[in-house]
Design a protein around this motif. Structure first.
Motif, mmCIF file in Angstrom:
data_model
loop_
_atom_site.group_PDB
_atom_site.id
_atom_site.type_symbol
_atom_site.label_atom_id
_atom_site.label_comp_id
_atom_site.label_asym_id
_atom_site.label_seq_id
_atom_site.Cartn_x
_atom_site.Cartn_y
_atom_site.Cartn_z
ATOM 1 N N SER A 39 0.829 -1.136 -0.011
ATOM 2 C CA SER A 39 -0.076 0.105 0.021
ATOM 3 C C SER A 39 1.016 1.223 0.135
ATOM 4 O O SER A 39 1.866 1.305 0.660
ATOM 5 C CB SER A 39 -0.900 -0.081 1.198
ATOM 6 N N GLU A 40 0.490 2.266 -0.662
ATOM 7 C CA GLU A 40 1.187 3.431 -0.595
ATOM 8 C C GLU A 40 0.104 4.758 -0.449
ATOM 9 O O GLU A 40 -0.669 4.678 -1.107
ATOM 10 C CB GLU A 40 1.651 3.564 -2.119
ATOM 11 N N GLU A 41 0.474 5.396 0.510
ATOM 12 C CA GLU A 41 -0.415 6.894 0.631
ATOM 13 C C GLU A 41 0.174 7.803 -0.169
ATOM 14 O O GLU A 41 1.356 8.135 -0.240
ATOM 15 C CB GLU A 41 -0.164 7.151 2.278
ATOM 16 N N ILE A 42 -0.588 8.159 -1.166
ATOM 17 C CA ILE A 42 0.055 9.205 -2.273
ATOM 18 C C ILE A 42 -0.245 10.427 -1.660
ATOM 19 O O ILE A 42 0.558 11.508 -2.258
ATOM 20 C CB ILE A 42 -0.508 8.855 -3.559
ATOM 21 N N LYS A 43 -1.148 10.816 -0.883
ATOM 22 C CA LYS A 43 -1.560 12.045 -0.306
ATOM 23 C C LYS A 43 -2.109 11.903 0.736
ATOM 24 O O LYS A 43 -2.514 10.586 1.058
ATOM 25 C CB LYS A 43 -2.616 12.813 -1.414
ATOM 26 N N PRO A 44 -2.067 12.648 1.800
ATOM 27 C CA PRO A 44 -2.755 12.302 3.103
ATOM 28 C C PRO A 44 -4.040 11.740 3.026
ATOM 29 O O PRO A 44 -4.932 12.631 2.246
ATOM 30 C CB PRO A 44 -2.503 13.587 4.151
ATOM 31 N N GLY A 45 -4.391 10.672 3.553
ATOM 32 C CA GLY A 45 -5.640 10.042 3.391
ATOM 33 C C GLY A 45 -6.176 9.455 2.117
ATOM 34 O O GLY A 45 -7.430 9.005 1.861
ATOM 35 N N ILE A 70 -5.072 6.196 -0.251
ATOM 36 C CA ILE A 70 -4.096 5.102 -0.299
ATOM 37 C C ILE A 70 -4.478 4.168 -1.273
ATOM 38 O O ILE A 70 -5.573 3.815 -1.655
ATOM 39 C CB ILE A 70 -4.279 4.334 1.195
ATOM 40 N N LEU A 71 -3.290 3.810 -2.067
ATOM 41 C CA LEU A 71 -3.432 2.809 -3.114
ATOM 42 C C LEU A 71 -2.865 1.448 -2.705
ATOM 43 O O LEU A 71 -1.976 1.310 -2.176
ATOM 44 C CB LEU A 71 -2.690 3.331 -4.464
ATOM 45 N N ASP A 72 -3.722 0.421 -3.031
ATOM 46 C CA ASP A 72 -3.317 -0.839 -2.780
ATOM 47 C C ASP A 72 -2.739 -1.446 -4.209
ATOM 48 O O ASP A 72 -3.467 -1.451 -5.104
ATOM 49 C CB ASP A 72 -4.394 -1.617 -2.117
ATOM 50 N N TYR A 73 -1.823 -2.419 -4.022
ATOM 51 C CA TYR A 73 -1.265 -2.964 -5.027
ATOM 52 C C TYR A 73 -1.067 -4.539 -4.786
ATOM 53 O O TYR A 73 -0.964 -4.983 -3.597
ATOM 54 C CB TYR A 73 0.084 -2.596 -5.600
#
Length: 66
Positions: free
Chosen positions: A24-30, A32-35
Motif C-alpha cells: 500500500s502507498e499513501e499518495i496524499k494524506p488520506g 491510499i493505493l493498494d497493489y
C-alpha cells in the motif's frame, strides 16, 4: 469492481480486483493505493471522505462504461 462506503469510518474503498494486497502507498494524506504482487493497482481508499467530497455525491454511485 466493488465500492464500499463506511460512514462510521468516514471512508470509501474501491476494490478493483480480488487479488491479495501486497503493498500500500499513501499518495496524499488520506489517499491510499493498494497493489498486488505484480504491482497492479487493486484498490483505492479515501479517508475523511466527507471533507473531500460533497455529501450529495456520496448518496448514489453512477457507473459508466465506454
Amino acid at each position: 469492481m466493488k465500492v464500499t462506503i463506511d460512514k462510521e469510518a468516514d471512508a470509501v474503498y474501491m476494490r478493483l480486483s480480488d487479488a491479495p494486497i501486497k503493498d500500500s502507498e499513501e499518495i496524499k494524506p488520506g489517499v491510499i493505493l493498494d497493489y498486488d504482487d505484480e504491482n497492479n493497482l487493486i484498490g483505492i481508499e479515501i479517508l475523511n471522505v466527507s471533507r473531500r467530497v460533497p455529501s450529495a455525491a456520496l448518496t448514489s454511485i453512477q457507473l459508466e462504461t465506454a
